[in-house]
Design a protein around this motif. Structure first.
Motif, PDB file in Angstrom:
ATOM      1  N   GLY A  92       0.899  -1.123  -0.081  1.00  0.00           N
ATOM      2  CA  GLY A  92       0.076  -0.026  -0.035  1.00  0.00           C
ATOM      3  C   GLY A  92       0.895   1.518   0.064  1.00  0.00           C
ATOM      4  O   GLY A  92       0.241   2.208   0.558  1.00  0.00           O
ATOM      5  N   ILE A  93       1.859   1.407  -0.834  1.00  0.00           N
ATOM      6  CA  ILE A  93       2.690   2.596  -0.737  1.00  0.00           C
ATOM      7  C   ILE A  93       1.753   3.586  -1.184  1.00  0.00           C
ATOM      8  O   ILE A  93       2.139   4.920  -0.652  1.00  0.00           O
ATOM      9  CB  ILE A  93       4.095   2.206  -1.920  1.00  0.00           C
ATOM     10  CG1 ILE A  93       4.790   1.248  -0.917  1.00  0.00           C
ATOM     11  CG2 ILE A  93       4.696   3.694  -2.085  1.00  0.00           C
ATOM     12  CD1 ILE A  93       6.173   1.110  -1.956  1.00  0.00           C
ATOM     13  N   GLU A  94       1.060   3.606  -2.237  1.00  0.00           N
ATOM     14  CA  GLU A  94       0.153   4.782  -2.779  1.00  0.00           C
ATOM     15  C   GLU A  94      -0.527   5.310  -1.765  1.00  0.00           C
ATOM     16  O   GLU A  94      -1.151   6.477  -1.843  1.00  0.00           O
ATOM     17  CB  GLU A  94      -0.405   4.102  -3.932  1.00  0.00           C
ATOM     18  CG  GLU A  94      -1.548   3.058  -3.611  1.00  0.00           C
ATOM     19  CD  GLU A  94      -0.997   1.701  -3.529  1.00  0.00           C
ATOM     20  OE1 GLU A  94      -1.609   0.858  -3.375  1.00  0.00           O
ATOM     21  OE2 GLU A  94       0.165   1.727  -4.195  1.00  0.00           O
ATOM     22  N   ASP A  95      -0.909   4.518  -0.490  1.00  0.00           N
ATOM     23  CA  ASP A  95      -1.711   5.180   0.411  1.00  0.00           C
ATOM     24  C   ASP A  95      -1.217   5.856   1.595  1.00  0.00           C
ATOM     25  O   ASP A  95      -1.670   6.420   2.469  1.00  0.00           O
ATOM     26  CB  ASP A  95      -2.567   3.947   1.093  1.00  0.00           C
ATOM     27  CG  ASP A  95      -3.556   3.231   0.221  1.00  0.00           C
ATOM     28  OD1 ASP A  95      -4.034   4.006  -0.779  1.00  0.00           O
ATOM     29  OD2 ASP A  95      -3.748   2.334   0.356  1.00  0.00           O
ATOM     30  N   GLU A  96       0.244   5.937   1.444  1.00  0.00           N
ATOM     31  CA  GLU A  96       0.956   6.455   2.507  1.00  0.00           C
ATOM     32  C   GLU A  96       1.163   7.957   2.559  1.00  0.00           C
ATOM     33  O   GLU A  96       0.867   8.621   1.275  1.00  0.00           O
ATOM     34  CB  GLU A  96       2.638   6.087   2.351  1.00  0.00           C
ATOM     35  CG  GLU A  96       2.652   4.510   2.776  1.00  0.00           C
ATOM     36  CD  GLU A  96       2.574   4.402   4.320  1.00  0.00           C
ATOM     37  OE1 GLU A  96       2.652   5.324   5.145  1.00  0.00           O
ATOM     38  OE2 GLU A  96       2.668   3.179   4.622  1.00  0.00           O
ATOM     39  N   GLU A  97       1.434   8.894   3.406  1.00  0.00           N
ATOM     40  CA  GLU A  97       1.631  10.339   3.277  1.00  0.00           C
ATOM     41  C   GLU A  97       2.840  10.379   2.441  1.00  0.00           C
ATOM     42  O   GLU A  97       3.694   9.656   2.620  1.00  0.00           O
ATOM     43  CB  GLU A  97       1.849  10.760   4.734  1.00  0.00           C
ATOM     44  CG  GLU A  97       2.912  10.268   5.516  1.00  0.00           C
ATOM     45  CD  GLU A  97       2.743  11.076   6.935  1.00  0.00           C
ATOM     46  OE1 GLU A  97       3.748  11.515   7.185  1.00  0.00           O
ATOM     47  OE2 GLU A  97       1.838  10.564   7.676  1.00  0.00           O
ATOM     48  N   PRO A  98       3.049  11.538   1.775  1.00  0.00           N
ATOM     49  CA  PRO A  98       4.056  11.894   0.880  1.00  0.00           C
ATOM     50  C   PRO A  98       5.545  11.551   1.354  1.00  0.00           C
ATOM     51  O   PRO A  98       6.319  10.879   0.724  1.00  0.00           O
ATOM     52  CB  PRO A  98       3.918  13.086   0.373  1.00  0.00           C
ATOM     53  CG  PRO A  98       2.353  13.404   0.555  1.00  0.00           C
ATOM     54  CD  PRO A  98       2.072  12.625   1.780  1.00  0.00           C
ATOM     55  N   ALA A  99       5.832  11.950   2.444  1.00  0.00           N
ATOM     56  CA  ALA A  99       7.040  11.879   2.936  1.00  0.00           C
ATOM     57  C   ALA A  99       7.524  10.279   3.236  1.00  0.00           C
ATOM     58  O   ALA A  99       8.561   9.905   2.784  1.00  0.00           O
ATOM     59  CB  ALA A  99       7.320  12.574   4.474  1.00  0.00           C
ATOM     60  N   LYS A 100       6.694   9.658   3.732  1.00  0.00           N
ATOM     61  CA  LYS A 100       6.917   8.251   3.977  1.00  0.00           C
ATOM     62  C   LYS A 100       6.925   7.316   2.507  1.00  0.00           C
ATOM     63  O   LYS A 100       7.565   6.439   2.336  1.00  0.00           O
ATOM     64  CB  LYS A 100       5.749   7.490   4.997  1.00  0.00           C
ATOM     65  CG  LYS A 100       6.181   7.926   6.166  1.00  0.00           C
ATOM     66  CD  LYS A 100       5.297   7.058   7.386  1.00  0.00           C
ATOM     67  CE  LYS A 100       3.737   7.106   7.248  1.00  0.00           C
ATOM     68  NZ  LYS A 100       3.075   6.494   8.202  1.00  0.00           N
ATOM     69  N   ARG A 101       5.745   7.518   1.678  1.00  0.00           N
ATOM     70  CA  ARG A 101       5.886   7.176   0.397  1.00  0.00           C
ATOM     71  C   ARG A 101       7.233   7.152  -0.349  1.00  0.00           C
ATOM     72  O   ARG A 101       7.640   6.422  -0.673  1.00  0.00           O
ATOM     73  CB  ARG A 101       4.709   7.705  -0.274  1.00  0.00           C
ATOM     74  CG  ARG A 101       4.484   7.046  -1.687  1.00  0.00           C
ATOM     75  CD  ARG A 101       3.529   7.640  -2.644  1.00  0.00           C
ATOM     76  NE  ARG A 101       2.285   8.190  -1.917  1.00  0.00           N
ATOM     77  CZ  ARG A 101       1.710   9.360  -1.972  1.00  0.00           C
ATOM     78  NH1 ARG A 101       2.336  10.313  -2.763  1.00  0.00           N
ATOM     79  NH2 ARG A 101       0.876   9.820  -1.288  1.00  0.00           N
ATOM     80  N   GLU A 102       7.942   8.511  -0.149  1.00  0.00           N
ATOM     81  CA  GLU A 102       9.050   8.832  -0.878  1.00  0.00           C
ATOM     82  C   GLU A 102      10.226   7.782  -0.346  1.00  0.00           C
ATOM     83  O   GLU A 102      10.829   7.311  -1.025  1.00  0.00           O
ATOM     84  CB  GLU A 102       9.208  10.254  -0.903  1.00  0.00           C
ATOM     85  CG  GLU A 102      10.723  10.449  -1.287  1.00  0.00           C
ATOM     86  CD  GLU A 102      11.016  10.478  -2.752  1.00  0.00           C
ATOM     87  OE1 GLU A 102      12.047  10.193  -3.092  1.00  0.00           O
ATOM     88  OE2 GLU A 102       9.804  10.387  -3.398  1.00  0.00           O
ATOM     89  N   LEU A 103      10.026   7.536   1.170  1.00  0.00           N
ATOM     90  CA  LEU A 103      11.124   6.771   1.725  1.00  0.00           C
ATOM     91  C   LEU A 103      10.995   5.183   0.966  1.00  0.00           C
ATOM     92  O   LEU A 103      11.932   4.526   0.617  1.00  0.00           O
ATOM     93  CB  LEU A 103      11.048   6.757   3.285  1.00  0.00           C
ATOM     94  CG  LEU A 103      11.718   5.594   3.936  1.00  0.00           C
ATOM     95  CD1 LEU A 103      13.295   6.050   3.652  1.00  0.00           C
ATOM     96  CD2 LEU A 103      11.279   5.807   5.483  1.00  0.00           C
TER      97      LEU A 103
END
Length: 139
Positions: A92-103
């Protein structure tokens, strides 16, 4: 992302076949014995590799398996994707907030880079002769 025994043993099969590339078919029994693994489990793993064209089966008394391509054309990433599915450190990377998604995306991309740039030929020819920096992976 945790690589299970499916991925680990699948790599083992492919590395063993690469070491014997050009010598004719190799039986799973020989690989299982050499690596102290379950032949039955290897049989389960080789089916998806065969279906994907990474290995070919040769029937007969002197049959076994050979690589479907040259060892330099098969990557660790090819094998891991077939046996483990998509490479992703978290679901579920696409559901993460932007900073965590980037990580998570950077971690995923780093793992993909290592797997996709490491061929079975590289792994089959690797020797550890005291050179600890001979083949180092940085993630």
């Amino acid at each position: 992302m945790k690589i299970s025994t499916k991925g680990r043993y699948g790599l083992t099969i492919m590395i063993e076949l690469a070491k014997r590339h050009g010598e004719g078919p190799t039986s799973l029994k020989a690989i299982a014995k050499a690596q102290n693994l379950s032949e039955h489990y290897l049989e389960q793993l080789v089916a998806p590799l065969r279906n994907a064209g990474l290995v070919k089966s040769i029937r007969g008394a002197y049959g076994g398996y050979i690589l479907g391509n040259e060892p330099a054309q098969i990557t660790a990433g090819d094998i891991i994707r077939i046996l483990e599915g998509p490479i992703s450190p978290v679901e579920g990377i696409e559901d993460e907030e932007p900073a965590k998604r980037e990580l998570w995306m950077r971690i995923r991309d780093a793992v993909k880079e290592v797997l996709d740039n490491t061929t079975i030929e590289d792994l089959a020819s690797y020797t550890d002769e005291g050179e600890s920096d001979a083949y180092m992976f940085y993630i």
